[in-house]
Scaffold this motif. Structure first.
Motif, PDB file in Angstrom:
ATOM      1  N   TYR A  36     -43.362  57.341  13.374  1.00 53.05           N
ATOM      2  CA  TYR A  36     -42.439  57.310  14.513  1.00 53.05           C
ATOM      3  C   TYR A  36     -43.237  57.371  15.804  1.00 53.05           C
ATOM      4  O   TYR A  36     -43.980  58.317  16.051  1.00 53.05           O
ATOM      5  CB  TYR A  36     -41.481  58.493  14.414  1.00 53.05           C
ATOM      6  CG  TYR A  36     -40.659  58.751  15.659  1.00 53.05           C
ATOM      7  CD1 TYR A  36     -39.923  57.737  16.282  1.00 53.05           C
ATOM      8  CD2 TYR A  36     -40.619  60.031  16.220  1.00 53.05           C
ATOM      9  CE1 TYR A  36     -39.171  57.986  17.403  1.00 53.05           C
ATOM     10  CE2 TYR A  36     -39.873  60.300  17.351  1.00 53.05           C
ATOM     11  CZ  TYR A  36     -39.151  59.274  17.937  1.00 53.05           C
ATOM     12  OH  TYR A  36     -38.406  59.530  19.063  1.00 53.05           O
ATOM     13  N   TRP A  56     -36.538  60.515  11.275  1.00 56.91           N
ATOM     14  CA  TRP A  56     -37.114  59.182  11.053  1.00 56.91           C
ATOM     15  C   TRP A  56     -37.541  59.021   9.596  1.00 56.91           C
ATOM     16  O   TRP A  56     -37.207  58.033   8.937  1.00 56.91           O
ATOM     17  CB  TRP A  56     -38.311  59.019  11.989  1.00 56.91           C
ATOM     18  CG  TRP A  56     -39.032  57.711  11.909  1.00 56.91           C
ATOM     19  CD1 TRP A  56     -40.059  57.383  11.061  1.00 56.91           C
ATOM     20  CD2 TRP A  56     -38.805  56.551  12.713  1.00 56.91           C
ATOM     21  NE1 TRP A  56     -40.491  56.112  11.290  1.00 56.91           N
ATOM     22  CE2 TRP A  56     -39.734  55.568  12.293  1.00 56.91           C
ATOM     23  CE3 TRP A  56     -37.912  56.244  13.727  1.00 56.91           C
ATOM     24  CZ2 TRP A  56     -39.797  54.306  12.875  1.00 56.91           C
ATOM     25  CZ3 TRP A  56     -37.974  54.981  14.315  1.00 56.91           C
ATOM     26  CH2 TRP A  56     -38.897  54.029  13.886  1.00 56.91           C
ATOM     27  N   ILE A 102     -34.012  56.792  19.522  1.00 50.46           N
ATOM     28  CA  ILE A 102     -34.303  56.813  18.089  1.00 50.46           C
ATOM     29  C   ILE A 102     -33.046  56.478  17.292  1.00 50.46           C
ATOM     30  O   ILE A 102     -33.118  55.822  16.243  1.00 50.46           O
ATOM     31  CB  ILE A 102     -34.884  58.182  17.661  1.00 50.46           C
ATOM     32  CG1 ILE A 102     -35.411  58.099  16.233  1.00 50.46           C
ATOM     33  CG2 ILE A 102     -33.868  59.306  17.820  1.00 50.46           C
ATOM     34  CD1 ILE A 102     -36.160  59.357  15.781  1.00 50.46           C
TER      35      ILE A 102
END
Length: 827
Positions: A17, A654, A736
């Motif tokens: 990430y 993530w 995100i």
């Protein structure tokens, strides 16, 4: 029904990430697509009935970079904006800059540049910071209050106030800041010091411009009933500042001068206890009282000394009382007694009538003054039961009664107040009246960087308004804008000298500029119609969006910006410009950010720069942490490790989303523990944001859901849980969330409907039963929901650990709390 991902991202595609790459990608896409721009409806607006809401945070001063207080404020607004937009509402959420005034000018003086140059540089930097935070703002409505297009309308409004008698000019004692070299409104003096720089404030007499806010005192109080949700603390601060008091105006007479002096008192029942009389040093009768007497010089020296002190300092309750005797007396109308007249600093010309009757037996300040100067202290009110009371005795309820008050003796205090007021009115020496603590708004500033006041001074015509067609009165360029006790505009001769609009004679422009709070008293209305050239706003457009449904800002503005904005809105309603009386239906005041036990400030060296944290952790991690610190309305202590925690959570989200989603999603939503957990999380987050306005607890709920996903990645409900976690975290961490949503095979999460829970999925088949022995928790066990009490006891006593606790002991009693616990009492 929760939405499952359309496709799959596969476990083999897990990658690191990188918040910088993810965030810049989505910020550029939102900018390019103008994702959060909301157009105005076509006129006429009738028929445009889409559900809509107006969310706004207080606009920033562009005197420097954004700080953590801004980050908290605007992230709060962003969460509500995304939530309401995804719940089907048209959301107006604009942004601008409060550019005029002391903060921006002082910043320019400090740097040695021109205020306009410094301000516009700071605006560009703030705009970039806001974009880097990913806040969902309608940039098509952006403006700054220093732009002529905006302050033309501020000047137009000033002229309308003037036409209605709500703007006037007069000489008055004012609060003067010697450091900033300008006048301060009463509300801008805190504990005798300038709220901006902390310098001790002085008193000074100047010709000043005022807004007649006192004409709206009753409405400012009464129309609080129109507000849907304001913190009681803010309402109380405004009520106290307005200070509505019912009482009597009593006329005292000086026969030697054939003069009458009225006083206002809330306690006419104490008139028989008056033993002296006090005038403010600024009272217009002071000079004539002592003219030609042996007291004249002493009184003049005292008055001069007091004039150098600020109003706030003089009003301080713990200040030692000072005063001077005039040698004159005045007649008390209720008993004919001659009372000595004093001049004292604790009496203020701007409160009441500038004169008081001294009743030391029943007023704390009068008591202190009488003790200081050896004046008589007389009791005329006592407890109703006849018991003794320490003076000053302040009780005014039926628990008190009048004594030594002629025919009014024996009356309980409320009755005595009524009877004595009527007695005064019958004899023409007084009347019942209402008094307000609120004073008119002093708006003149002797500074350069402000909105010019559109008035002209002509020797022949007096004060003349600038014709509307000549607006705006542009702020001129000057070589030296540093304050020197008079407005720098007075040095701009080409700008200053102008023909009188009424007679054509040589005249001069007004050189004072407006208090920056004038600019911020109506900016929120301008956002609705930001490009209108003819008027501040068009009625149909502003009424479509306003009043503001949710306003967010600091409690420190309770008696400044918030009261002034309410006043402006009421005047604009009376002018027919807007169709509502209150600007902000709901108000949320966020808490401050502290570090090392003190409010963040450069002078304390405890500031954490948002930009540095964004570069290190990303904007999403900062957004999460600033709201995860605690309830948003509370002050919070910054912890450097906190943002590290939210950064780890985002990395975990993530990873979990990439690893937990199976290659082939099930065709139907399964009924599994994880799927039920997803529905429960939706229900909690929706309720916390939408109904309870609790913005920290939803983060914890999503974290809990992600934790459960990581424990059971092969659960058939994992795909539903993952998409739910991503969808729910989007208002807090939009970058995100958008990235993961896309990788799950979807697109444009910011336009997706908010997830809905299935009530049937909230009911659990089992629950965790806590088992206690003699009140201490000894075991926990998962049991079926709906078991009878006897079955719960049987399940508890069957547990091996509990059997060991019961061996050799007598079970005396069992306590069952259905759905929660069983407590076994043994001996």
């Amino acid at each position: 029904m929760l939405r499952a991902p359309v496709g799959s991202i596969g476990r083999e595609m897990t990658e690191r990430y990188d918040p910088q790459t993810v965030e810049r990608r989505w910020q550029e896409l939102w900018r390019r697509e103008k994702a959060f721009t909301v157009p105005n409806p076509e006129l006429p607006v009738a028929g445009h009935e889409a559900p809509r809401t107006y969310i706004l945070e207080m606009l920033p001063y562009p005197s420097g970079d954004l700080h953590m207080g801004h980050v908290k404020n605007y992230t709060l607004g962003d969460v509500i904006t995304h939530f309401r937009r995804r719940n089907g509402m048209e959301v107006l959420r604009p942004m601008g800059y409060d550019a005029f005034g002391l903060p921006a000018e002082n910043a320019a003086i400090h740097e040695g540049g021109h205020p306009r140059t410094i301000t516009e540089r700071n605006i560009a930097a703030i705009r970039a910071q806001m974009a880097r935070m990913g806040w969902a703002i309608d940039w098509s409505r952006e403006f700054s209050t220093h732009e002529p297009e905006y302050y033309r309308q501020t000047q137009w409004l000033f002229l309308k106030f003037y036409e209605r008698g709500l703007a006037y000019r007069q000489e008055a004692p004012v609060n003067w800041c010697p450091n900033d070299q300008t006048v301060l409104a009463n509300e801008q003096v805190i504990d005798g010091r300038c709220e901006r720089c902390g310098t001790a404030v002085e008193a000074k007499s100047l010709e000043q411009w005022f807004f007649k806010i006192t004409d709206y005192a009753d409405r400012l109080l009464d129309e609080m009933a129109l507000l849907e949700s304001w913190p009681e603390r803010v309402l109380m601060m405004q009520r106290n500042w307005i200070g509505r008091s019912e009482g009597a105006e009593v006329v005292f007479r000086i026969d030697a001068l054939n003069a009458e002096i009225p006083v206002f008192t809330t306690r006419p029942d104490t008139l028989f206890g008056a033993t002296f009389f006090v005038l403010a040093p600024e009272h217009p009768l002071v000079g004539s009282l002592v003219a030609g007497t042996d007291r004249a010089d002493e009184v003049a020296r005292y008055v001069q000394a007091v004039r150098a002190e600020s109003t706030a300092a003089r009003a301080s309750a713990d200040r030692e009382k000072t005063g001077v005797f005039t040698g004159r007396t005045i007649t008390n109308p209720v008993n004919g007694e001659e009372l000595p007249i004093w001049i004292a600093d604790y009496v203020l010309m701007e409160y009441g009538t500038g004169a008081i009757m001294g009743v030391p037996g029943h007023d704390e300040r009068d008591f202190e003054f009488a003790e200081q100067f050896g004046l008589e202290i007389r009791q005329v009110v006592e407890p109703s039961d006849g018991s003794s009371a320490e003076l000053p005795y302040l009780e005014k309820s039926p628990a008190a009664r009048s004594v030594s008050s002629a025919e009014f003796s024996g009356l309980k205090t409320p009755e005595a107040i009524t009877e004595i007021t009527s007695w005064l009115a019958d004899r023409g020496v007084g009347k019942g009246t209402i008094h307000f603590r609120l004073r008119d708004w002093l708006l003149s500033r002797q500074r350069y960087w402000g909105c010019p006041i559109p008035m002209i001074h002509c020797d022949a015509c007096g004060t003349v308004p600038v014709p509307e067609e000549d607006l705006p009165v542009l702020l001129p360029e000057v070589d030296d804008y540093v304050p020197k006790g008079r407005s720098p505009l007075a040095a701009a001769q080409d700008w200053l000298c102008v023909a009188c609009p009424a007679c054509g004679s040589q005249a001069q422009r007004e050189t004072d500029t407006m208090d920056t709070f004038v600019d911020s008293s109506w900016y929120f209305l301008r956002y609705c119609d930001a490009r209108c050239a003819e008027l501040p706003v068009r009625r149909e457009i502003v009424d479509y969006w306003a009043p503001i449904n949710q306003y967010i800002g600091g409690v420190e503005h309770a008696i400044l910006h918030l009261m002034y904005a309410r006043f402006f809105t009421k005047v604009m309603n009376d002018l027919g410009l807007v169709g509502f009386r209150e600007p902000f239906l709901r108000l949320f005041t966020q808490g401050m950010i502290y570090r090392f036990g003190a409010k963040m400030s450069k002078s304390k060296g405890n500031v954490v720069a948002p930009d540095e944290l964004i570069e290190r952790f990303g904007a999403d991690a900062l957004r999460l942490y600033i709201l995860f610190m605690g309830p948003a309305e509370d002050d919070a202590e910054w912890q450097d490790t906190g943002i590290e925690g939210t950064s780890r959570f985002l990395k975990r989200l993530w990873r979990v989303v990439h690893e937990a989603v199976p290659t082939t999603p099930p065709p139907e939503e399964p009924d599994t523990v994880l799927a039920r957990k997803a529905h429960q999380t939706v229900a909690k987050v929706t309720d916390d944001i939408g109904r309870r306005f609790r913005l920290n607890t939803p983060i914890a709920a999503v974290m809990e859901l992600v934790n459960e996903i990581s424990k059971a990645p092969d659960d058939p409900g994992a795909h539903v849980a993952c998409s739910t976690a991503v969808s729910l975290i989007q208002p807090y961490a939009p970058h995100i969330a958008e990235e993961l949503w896309e990788r799950l095979g979807n697109e444009r999460l910011w336009e997706e409907p908010w997830p809905e829970h299935d009530p049937a999925m909230l009911t659990k088949d089992t629950f965790e039963l806590v088992v206690q022995v003699n009140g201490k928790v000894r075991e926990r066990v998962e049991v079926a929901t709906g078991l009878a009490d006897d079955d719960l006891i049987e399940a508890a006593t069957a547990l091996p650990k509990i059997r060991g606790q019961l061996d050799g002991k007598e079970l005396r009693r069992t306590v069952v709390v259905s759905g929660k616990l069983v407590n076994l009492v043994v001996a």
